[in-house]
Motif scaffolding. Structure first.
Motif, PDB file in Angstrom:
ATOM      1  N   LEU A   1       0.829  -1.204   0.000  1.00  0.00           N
ATOM      2  CA  LEU A   1       0.000   0.000   0.000  1.00  0.00           C
ATOM      3  C   LEU A   1       0.866   1.257   0.000  1.00  0.00           C
ATOM      4  CD1 LEU A   1      -2.751  -1.056   2.575  1.00  0.00           C
ATOM      5  CD2 LEU A   1      -2.920  -1.017   0.081  1.00  0.00           C
ATOM      6  N   LEU A   2       1.962   1.235   0.756  1.00  0.00           N
ATOM      7  CA  LEU A   2       2.855   2.387   0.816  1.00  0.00           C
ATOM      8  C   LEU A   2       3.567   2.598  -0.520  1.00  0.00           C
ATOM      9  CD1 LEU A   2       4.415   1.957   4.377  1.00  0.00           C
ATOM     10  CD2 LEU A   2       2.685   3.614   3.647  1.00  0.00           C
ATOM     11  N   VAL A   3       3.951   1.514  -1.167  1.00  0.00           N
ATOM     12  CA  VAL A   3       4.595   1.631  -2.484  1.00  0.00           C
ATOM     13  C   VAL A   3       3.617   2.206  -3.505  1.00  0.00           C
ATOM     14  CG1 VAL A   3       5.590   0.333  -4.410  1.00  0.00           C
ATOM     15  CG2 VAL A   3       6.308  -0.169  -2.064  1.00  0.00           C
ATOM     16  N   ALA A   4       2.381   1.730  -3.465  1.00  0.00           N
ATOM     17  CA  ALA A   4       1.360   2.262  -4.375  1.00  0.00           C
ATOM     18  C   ALA A   4       1.117   3.746  -4.106  1.00  0.00           C
ATOM     19  CB  ALA A   4       0.065   1.475  -4.229  1.00  0.00           C
ATOM     20  N   LEU A   5       1.063   4.128  -2.825  1.00  0.00           N
ATOM     21  CA  LEU A   5       0.862   5.532  -2.471  1.00  0.00           C
ATOM     22  C   LEU A   5       2.029   6.385  -2.948  1.00  0.00           C
ATOM     23  CD1 LEU A   5      -0.557   7.858  -1.021  1.00  0.00           C
ATOM     24  CD2 LEU A   5       0.537   7.086   1.111  1.00  0.00           C
ATOM     25  N   GLN A   6       3.261   5.896  -2.733  1.00  0.00           N
ATOM     26  CA  GLN A   6       4.418   6.686  -3.151  1.00  0.00           C
ATOM     27  C   GLN A   6       4.515   6.777  -4.669  1.00  0.00           C
ATOM     28  OE1 GLN A   6       5.874   8.751  -1.604  1.00  0.00           O
ATOM     29  NE2 GLN A   6       8.102   8.786  -1.693  1.00  0.00           N
ATOM     30  N   SER A   7       4.093   5.736  -5.372  1.00  0.00           N
ATOM     31  CA  SER A   7       4.047   5.801  -6.831  1.00  0.00           C
ATOM     32  C   SER A   7       3.087   6.887  -7.287  1.00  0.00           C
ATOM     33  CB  SER A   7       3.612   4.451  -7.411  1.00  0.00           C
ATOM     34  OG  SER A   7       4.540   3.435  -7.122  1.00  0.00           O
ATOM     35  N   TRP A   8       1.924   6.933  -6.651  1.00  0.00           N
ATOM     36  CA  TRP A   8       0.920   7.940  -6.995  1.00  0.00           C
ATOM     37  C   TRP A   8       1.417   9.345  -6.675  1.00  0.00           C
ATOM     38  CZ3 TRP A   8      -2.620  11.013  -3.959  1.00  0.00           C
ATOM     39  CH2 TRP A   8      -3.676  11.575  -4.706  1.00  0.00           C
ATOM     40  N   LEU A   9       2.094   9.508  -5.537  1.00  0.00           N
ATOM     41  CA  LEU A   9       2.647  10.810  -5.181  1.00  0.00           C
ATOM     42  C   LEU A   9       3.767  11.216  -6.135  1.00  0.00           C
ATOM     43  CD1 LEU A   9       2.762  10.428  -1.289  1.00  0.00           C
ATOM     44  CD2 LEU A   9       1.233  11.930  -2.600  1.00  0.00           C
ATOM     45  N   SER A  10       4.561  10.242  -6.585  1.00  0.00           N
ATOM     46  CA  SER A  10       5.598  10.542  -7.578  1.00  0.00           C
ATOM     47  C   SER A  10       4.968  11.033  -8.872  1.00  0.00           C
ATOM     48  CB  SER A  10       6.450   9.294  -7.843  1.00  0.00           C
ATOM     49  OG  SER A  10       7.147   8.890  -6.683  1.00  0.00           O
ATOM     50  N   THR A  11       3.895  10.390  -9.282  1.00  0.00           N
ATOM     51  CA  THR A  11       3.149  10.861 -10.439  1.00  0.00           C
ATOM     52  C   THR A  11       2.662  12.286 -10.209  1.00  0.00           C
ATOM     53  OG1 THR A  11       2.460   8.627 -11.041  1.00  0.00           O
ATOM     54  CG2 THR A  11       1.115  10.431 -11.882  1.00  0.00           C
ATOM     55  N   GLY A  12       2.222  12.561  -8.983  1.00  0.00           N
ATOM     56  CA  GLY A  12       1.771  13.905  -8.643  1.00  0.00           C
ATOM     57  C   GLY A  12       2.857  14.948  -8.801  1.00  0.00           C
ATOM     58  N   LEU A  13       4.101  14.603  -8.437  1.00  0.00           N
ATOM     59  CA  LEU A  13       5.206  15.538  -8.646  1.00  0.00           C
ATOM     60  C   LEU A  13       5.303  15.939 -10.109  1.00  0.00           C
ATOM     61  CD1 LEU A  13       8.118  13.999  -6.511  1.00  0.00           C
ATOM     62  CD2 LEU A  13       6.745  16.010  -5.959  1.00  0.00           C
ATOM     63  N   PHE A  14       5.191  14.958 -10.984  1.00  0.00           N
ATOM     64  CA  PHE A  14       5.325  15.245 -12.413  1.00  0.00           C
ATOM     65  C   PHE A  14       4.130  16.034 -12.926  1.00  0.00           C
ATOM     66  CE2 PHE A  14       6.049  14.665 -16.879  1.00  0.00           C
ATOM     67  CZ  PHE A  14       7.422  14.537 -16.977  1.00  0.00           C
ATOM     68  N   ILE A  15       2.954  15.729 -12.438  1.00  0.00           N
ATOM     69  CA  ILE A  15       1.762  16.455 -12.870  1.00  0.00           C
ATOM     70  C   ILE A  15       1.824  17.910 -12.413  1.00  0.00           C
ATOM     71  CG2 ILE A  15      -0.744  16.617 -12.625  1.00  0.00           C
ATOM     72  CD1 ILE A  15       0.177  14.369 -14.474  1.00  0.00           C
ATOM     73  N   VAL A  16       2.303  18.160 -11.205  1.00  0.00           N
ATOM     74  CA  VAL A  16       2.483  19.535 -10.740  1.00  0.00           C
ATOM     75  C   VAL A  16       3.463  20.268 -11.650  1.00  0.00           C
ATOM     76  CG1 VAL A  16       3.436  20.961  -8.881  1.00  0.00           C
ATOM     77  CG2 VAL A  16       1.878  19.084  -8.340  1.00  0.00           C
ATOM     78  N   ALA A  17       4.572  19.616 -11.983  1.00  0.00           N
ATOM     79  CA  ALA A  17       5.551  20.229 -12.890  1.00  0.00           C
ATOM     80  C   ALA A  17       4.947  20.469 -14.272  1.00  0.00           C
ATOM     81  CB  ALA A  17       6.787  19.340 -13.001  1.00  0.00           C
ATOM     82  N   HIS A  18       4.101  19.554 -14.712  1.00  0.00           N
ATOM     83  CA  HIS A  18       3.431  19.722 -16.000  1.00  0.00           C
ATOM     84  C   HIS A  18       2.544  20.958 -15.996  1.00  0.00           C
ATOM     85  CE1 HIS A  18      -0.221  19.075 -18.480  1.00  0.00           C
ATOM     86  NE2 HIS A  18       0.672  18.803 -19.408  1.00  0.00           N
TER      87      HIS A  18
END
Length: 245
Positions: free
Chosen positions: A53-70
């Motif tokens: 669950l933590l890995v899935a959450l961190q993957s989603w948050l990593s995606t969020g970093l890129f979306i914010v930059a986008h």
């Protein structure tokens, strides 16, 4: 499609407040889980349930970093504040994988100028339908020796500071790979791949008409990709409000 009045409903000041608050939440959550997982996590029996669950959450948050930059690339993170967009965008892509914000911005501009063509750096003209060759081309085009060197330097620094190999793999490498797959699949391949159905217009993009929660979890509503190409000034959190009906 949404009317022009809907697109103009959010004032720049409010869009900045909301966008920056959401960006701060994503960055803070990512940093907290990253530092805890890499340096402080101690393994126990409960991790068989907790860690996936933590890995899935961190993957989603990593995606969020890129979306914010986008959003920062398009100036929609902080409208009328180009320096704020550039600073936060650089922070996010540096945390994500040591990327250079200006280079990514130039590449993304070319994507919007010629989507789904040989001039599009995010498109694989030689295999416009096939997942694996396109993913390989996408990855090698954006993750270059510079980024590899930066990530390697950070990895060595983490080891010198006492990070354990299993923690690094679990809380850094796996989320990074999961996020890359998420961004590519939902944000590039599914919207832009060629299929039996024709594209609606020159944007050569389709939208993934998923329920709101599924859309958020999949890629921060970036699956509403045709709407993004039609209205690139709209931030990720507003895309559901301008989706085509």
């Amino acid at each position: 499609m949404a009317h022009a009045s809907e697109l103009q409903r959010v004032a720049p000041a409010r869009q900045r407040r909301v966008g920056l608050a959401l960006a701060a939440a994503v960055i803070a959550a990512w940093l907290t889980l990253h530092v805890w997982g890499v340096f402080f996590h101690r393994w126990s029996a409960i991790d068989a349930l907790r860690v996936p669950l933590l890995v899935a959450l961190q993957s989603w948050l990593s995606t969020g970093l890129f979306i914010v930059a986008h959003d920062a690339i398009h100036g929609s993170l902080a409208p009328q504040r180009p320096r704020v967009n550039a600073w936060i965008g650089q922070l996010c892509v540096a945390l994500y994988a040591g990327f250079n914000f200006r280079r990514l911005a130039a590449s993304h501009q070319r994507h919007h100028e010629a989507p789904g063509t040989a001039d599009d750096p995010d498109f694989h003209a030689a295999a416009p339908r096939t997942f694996a060759p396109w993913l390989y081309a996408f990855f090698t085009r954006h993750f270059r020796w510079t980024e590899f060197g930066i990530v390697t330097a950070v990895l060595l620094a983490y080891i010198a500071l006492g990070a354990q190999a299993l923690n690094l793999v679990t809380f850094w490498a796996l989320p990074a790979l999961g996020s890359a797959l998420q961004l590519f699949t939902v944000g590039t391949w599914l919207p832009h791949r060629h299929g039996e159905d024709a594209f609606a217009d020159h944007h050569r993009a389709r939208s993934l008409r998923w329920p709101w929660l599924a859309s958020l979890l999949a890629c921060y509503h970036f699956g509403w990709h045709h709407e993004h190409h039609l209205h690139p000034h709209v931030p990720w959190w507003r895309l559901p409000s301008v989706r085509r009906v």
